[in-house]
Design a protein around this motif. Structure first.
Motif, PDB file in Angstrom:
ATOM      1  N   TRP A   1      23.013 -11.789 -30.646  1.00 45.22           N
ATOM      2  CA  TRP A   1      21.787 -11.281 -31.233  1.00 45.22           C
ATOM      3  C   TRP A   1      20.746 -11.183 -30.123  1.00 45.22           C
ATOM      4  N   ILE A   2      20.079 -10.060 -30.032  1.00 48.20           N
ATOM      5  CA  ILE A   2      19.045  -9.895 -29.021  1.00 48.20           C
ATOM      6  C   ILE A   2      17.691 -10.053 -29.703  1.00 48.20           C
ATOM      7  N   LYS A   3      16.941 -11.065 -29.264  1.00 48.58           N
ATOM      8  CA  LYS A   3      15.626 -11.335 -29.839  1.00 48.58           C
ATOM      9  C   LYS A   3      14.658 -11.564 -28.687  1.00 48.58           C
ATOM     10  N   GLU A   4      13.580 -10.835 -28.683  1.00 49.53           N
ATOM     11  CA  GLU A   4      12.554 -10.920 -27.653  1.00 49.53           C
ATOM     12  C   GLU A   4      13.139 -10.695 -26.259  1.00 49.53           C
TER      13      GLU A   4
ATOM     14  N   ARG B   1      16.022 -11.459 -25.128  1.00 50.46           N
ATOM     15  CA  ARG B   1      16.987 -12.466 -24.691  1.00 50.46           C
ATOM     16  C   ARG B   1      18.202 -12.430 -25.592  1.00 50.46           C
TER      17      ARG B   1
ATOM     18  N   ARG C   1      21.054 -14.099 -27.600  1.00 45.62           N
ATOM     19  CA  ARG C   1      21.302 -15.370 -28.263  1.00 45.62           C
ATOM     20  C   ARG C   1      22.578 -15.253 -29.080  1.00 45.62           C
TER      21      ARG C   1
ATOM     22  N   VAL D   1      24.056 -16.284 -32.703  1.00 43.15           N
ATOM     23  CA  VAL D   1      23.547 -16.678 -34.012  1.00 43.15           C
ATOM     24  C   VAL D   1      24.728 -16.862 -34.961  1.00 43.15           C
TER      25      VAL D   1
END
Length: 139
Positions: A44-47, A49, A51, A53
């Protein structure tokens, strides 16, 4: 050694899916899908970065796996199936000992790499490694 461990873990997974299917009253396929969805992790790409999940948070995964293995172990012992209980017991012992084994192996490898690279060693040292210096005498 790794092939035997992989085979043991795979067979134990097959056995645990069977135990879960038996307790839920479903087939192995449905129990396997349920456990697969429960333990799945996705990127998962959040902000900006990357990650990983999953449905289960990280502190819950290992205790849940150990509890499923313990359920299977007790089920097999209660039924009198000692060979599946042996496989499940070995897998449970490995899952419980894995963090300690990983830490011990990584510490030993990093201590030898840092020595050869000429860099300073990490603050924590392994007490089970014996070190010594050897010098030749000129006679």
């Amino acid at each position: 050694m790794l092939a035997a461990l992989a085979g043991t873990m795979t067979y134990t997974g097959y056995l645990i899916i069977g135990v879960v299917a038996d307790y839920l009253g479903t087939g192995r396929f449905a129990a396997g899908l349920l456990l697969g969805i429960l333990f799945a992790r996705f990127p998962w790409i959040k902000e900006g970065r990357l990650r990983i999940v999953g449905l289960l948070p990280k502190p819950v995964r290992r205790p849940l796996i150990v509890s499923l293995l313990a359920l299977g172990l007790f089920t097999f012992v209660a039924r009198g199936d000692y060979v599946p209980a042996l496989f499940t017991g070995v897998a449970t012992a490995f899952v419980l000992a894995y963090p300690w084994l990983r830490r011990a192996i990584v510490d030993r490898m990093s201590s030898s790499v840092f020595t050869f690279a000429g860099r300073n060693r990490p603050e924590r040292t392994d007490d089970t490694v014996i070190e010594g210096e050897f010098r030749e005498r000129k006679e």
